[in-house]
Design a protein around this motif. Sequence first.
Motif, PDB file in Angstrom:
ATOM      1  N   LEU A 252       0.777  -1.159   0.097  1.00 44.02           N
ATOM      2  CA  LEU A 252      -0.085   0.101  -0.031  1.00 44.02           C
ATOM      3  C   LEU A 252       0.969   1.191  -0.111  1.00 44.02           C
ATOM      4  CD1 LEU A 252      -2.808  -1.243   2.680  1.00 44.02           C
ATOM      5  CD2 LEU A 252      -2.840  -0.887   0.146  1.00 44.02           C
ATOM      6  N   GLN A 253       1.924   1.239   0.793  1.00 45.76           N
ATOM      7  CA  GLN A 253       2.762   2.454   0.365  1.00 45.76           C
ATOM      8  C   GLN A 253       3.377   2.412  -0.614  1.00 45.76           C
ATOM      9  OE1 GLN A 253       5.497   1.412   4.010  1.00 45.76           O
ATOM     10  NE2 GLN A 253       4.165   2.592   5.561  1.00 45.76           N
ATOM     11  N   ALA A 254       3.872   1.367  -1.302  1.00 40.77           N
ATOM     12  CA  ALA A 254       4.342   1.582  -2.681  1.00 40.77           C
ATOM     13  C   ALA A 254       3.328   2.077  -3.679  1.00 40.77           C
ATOM     14  CB  ALA A 254       4.800   0.458  -3.003  1.00 40.77           C
ATOM     15  N   ARG A 255       1.949   2.128  -3.342  1.00 38.99           N
ATOM     16  CA  ARG A 255       1.143   2.463  -4.217  1.00 38.99           C
ATOM     17  C   ARG A 255       0.702   4.032  -3.944  1.00 38.99           C
ATOM     18  NH1 ARG A 255       2.097   0.047  -7.984  1.00 38.99           N
ATOM     19  NH2 ARG A 255       0.158   1.149  -9.017  1.00 38.99           N
ATOM     20  N   GLY A 256       1.467   4.745  -2.998  1.00 34.11           N
ATOM     21  CA  GLY A 256       1.203   5.973  -2.763  1.00 34.11           C
ATOM     22  C   GLY A 256       0.388   6.501  -1.289  1.00 34.11           C
ATOM     23  N   LEU A 257       0.160   5.635  -0.520  1.00 35.88           N
ATOM     24  CA  LEU A 257      -0.544   5.540   0.747  1.00 35.88           C
ATOM     25  C   LEU A 257       0.364   6.095   1.800  1.00 35.88           C
ATOM     26  CD1 LEU A 257      -3.250   2.967   0.760  1.00 35.88           C
ATOM     27  CD2 LEU A 257      -3.714   5.403   0.604  1.00 35.88           C
ATOM     28  N   GLU A 258      -0.015   6.785   2.710  1.00 39.52           N
ATOM     29  CA  GLU A 258       0.839   7.360   3.713  1.00 39.52           C
ATOM     30  C   GLU A 258       0.876   6.151   4.983  1.00 39.52           C
ATOM     31  OE1 GLU A 258      -0.077  10.969   5.265  1.00 39.52           O
ATOM     32  OE2 GLU A 258       0.229  12.070   3.449  1.00 39.52           O
ATOM     33  N   GLY A 259       1.998   6.096   5.935  1.00 40.14           N
ATOM     34  CA  GLY A 259       2.182   5.115   6.885  1.00 40.14           C
ATOM     35  C   GLY A 259       0.756   4.824   7.720  1.00 40.14           C
ATOM     36  N   VAL A 260       0.326   5.666   8.149  1.00 36.19           N
ATOM     37  CA  VAL A 260      -1.094   5.559   9.065  1.00 36.19           C
ATOM     38  C   VAL A 260      -1.868   4.809   8.165  1.00 36.19           C
ATOM     39  CG1 VAL A 260      -2.577   6.367  10.658  1.00 36.19           C
ATOM     40  CG2 VAL A 260      -0.383   7.276  10.934  1.00 36.19           C
ATOM     41  N   GLN A 261      -2.421   5.539   7.022  1.00 34.73           N
ATOM     42  CA  GLN A 261      -3.427   4.853   6.086  1.00 34.73           C
ATOM     43  C   GLN A 261      -3.050   3.321   5.783  1.00 34.73           C
ATOM     44  OE1 GLN A 261      -3.348   8.119   3.382  1.00 34.73           O
ATOM     45  NE2 GLN A 261      -5.363   8.429   3.726  1.00 34.73           N
ATOM     46  N   ALA A 262      -1.875   3.384   5.421  1.00 35.65           N
ATOM     47  CA  ALA A 262      -1.528   1.970   4.884  1.00 35.65           C
ATOM     48  C   ALA A 262      -1.679   0.887   6.118  1.00 35.65           C
ATOM     49  CB  ALA A 262       0.030   1.771   4.566  1.00 35.65           C
ATOM     50  N   GLU A 263      -1.252   1.249   7.537  1.00 36.69           N
ATOM     51  CA  GLU A 263      -1.346   0.391   8.498  1.00 36.69           C
ATOM     52  C   GLU A 263      -2.934  -0.024   8.720  1.00 36.69           C
ATOM     53  OE1 GLU A 263       0.718  -0.836  11.101  1.00 36.69           O
ATOM     54  OE2 GLU A 263       2.624  -0.104  10.281  1.00 36.69           O
ATOM     55  N   GLU A 264      -3.696   0.987   8.674  1.00 34.71           N
ATOM     56  CA  GLU A 264      -4.816   0.750   8.950  1.00 34.71           C
ATOM     57  C   GLU A 264      -5.591  -0.171   7.659  1.00 34.71           C
ATOM     58  OE1 GLU A 264      -7.037   1.544  11.496  1.00 34.71           O
ATOM     59  OE2 GLU A 264      -5.445   2.344  12.490  1.00 34.71           O
ATOM     60  N   LEU A 265      -5.427   0.058   6.692  1.00 30.68           N
ATOM     61  CA  LEU A 265      -6.107  -0.653   5.711  1.00 30.68           C
ATOM     62  C   LEU A 265      -5.334  -1.978   5.553  1.00 30.68           C
ATOM     63  CD1 LEU A 265      -6.065   1.975   2.687  1.00 30.68           C
ATOM     64  CD2 LEU A 265      -7.940   1.043   4.045  1.00 30.68           C
ATOM     65  N   ALA A 266      -4.404  -2.228   6.155  1.00 31.72           N
ATOM     66  CA  ALA A 266      -3.763  -3.680   6.247  1.00 31.72           C
ATOM     67  C   ALA A 266      -4.648  -4.753   7.002  1.00 31.72           C
ATOM     68  CB  ALA A 266      -2.311  -3.570   6.632  1.00 31.72           C
ATOM     69  N   ILE A 267      -5.522  -3.949   7.718  1.00 35.31           N
ATOM     70  CA  ILE A 267      -6.126  -4.937   8.466  1.00 35.31           C
ATOM     71  C   ILE A 267      -7.671  -5.125   7.651  1.00 35.31           C
ATOM     72  CG2 ILE A 267      -7.644  -5.278  10.697  1.00 35.31           C
ATOM     73  CD1 ILE A 267      -5.846  -2.885  11.801  1.00 35.31           C
TER      74      ILE A 267
END
Length: 395
Positions: free
Chosen positions: A88-103
């Motif tokens: 998700l971070q490689a696709r441009g999402l910031e750290g917190v957003q990527a962490e949340e969407l990983a769930i």
Amino acid sequence: MRVILMTGKGGVGKTSVAAATGLRCAELGYRTLVLSTDPAHSLADSFDMEMGHEPQQIRPYLWGAELDALMELEGNWGSVKRYITQVLQARGLEGVQAEELAILPGMDEIFGLVRMKRHYDEGDFDVLIIDSAPTGTALRLLSLPEVGGWYMRRFYKPFQNISVALRPLVEPLFKPIAGFSLPDKEVMDAPYEFYEQIEALEKVLTDNSKTSVRLIANPEKMVIKESLRAHAYLSLYNVSTDLVVANRIIPDEVEDQFFQKWKENQKQYRQEIHDNFHPLPVKEVPLFSQEMCGMEALERLKDTLYKDEDPAQVYYQENTIRVVQEQNQYSLELYLPGIPKNQIQLSKNSDELNIRIGNHRRNLVLPQALAALQPAGAKMEEDYLKIRFAEVVKA
């Protein structure tokens, strides 16, 4: 270990019943854990004390815990979460957003099963009481071993083997273009290891000498309908129900005219509960004058529910699936109470019988005696769907 799952439509009082059951089990000397797997926890409110992810002692022989999906995720799915975050971070999402969407959606339901399995394997408790999510979510939780197994056997395992074999060849070309690596063996192994834990738990869930569901219902039309459907779907997944609790019945001493119509309706619905769930035992609990919050209130509910009984007993053993042989003919009988035959769809694929009722589906692996045969007719009789099997006639 005795496993008791409390479920019912949202707001019917299942958390209070779970907490009171835990009190009585502890009183009898059973090491008891009451575990809430409902995303909207209220177990701590019921006991009127703080409660966390790990078991916390409430009184002698009694512990309580509220499942924290984030903590369970990190402990069981950490490598997968980190990989999804990287993608998700490689696709441009910031750290917190990527962490949340990983769930991923539904993970809290899966972790509820894994947590049950861990406590079962550790054997630190004699009785495990699950304050589960409302009926629909709970049924999805119980169907995960069945549905997950179907996907894992047919899709994930072959894909996993191919992915591990091709990774050294494809990785040098893939990473510069995509910006992230292909999943390594640890990431690919995690979902299947996870599934193996859930599959092992299925043997516990379907052992009606160890595991029972208790349906909590109010004497209201919509609640009864949902509870009847839940009972049928639980039978579809071969999970036994041993008790129904009819909760919040207006006492006879309430004579205010405002409640008269409610009392008349409840009288009718109470009879429906006894009639429709027969031969399951039904316990009736009155509507108390105070909310079920704190030890004093829970003690009163405990005494009303169980008196001198042992709530860890199996109140009724259902036989939800059975194979019957009569004069060289076989039939498969499924206990599906209250379900009209026209709502049931059947199909057979290889050694699996596909059964669909509404939105719920089960792929039932047939015994060897039935796998080579074809369904030759079905009928509903005394709440059992009886499916007759016959040999395939070759032209």
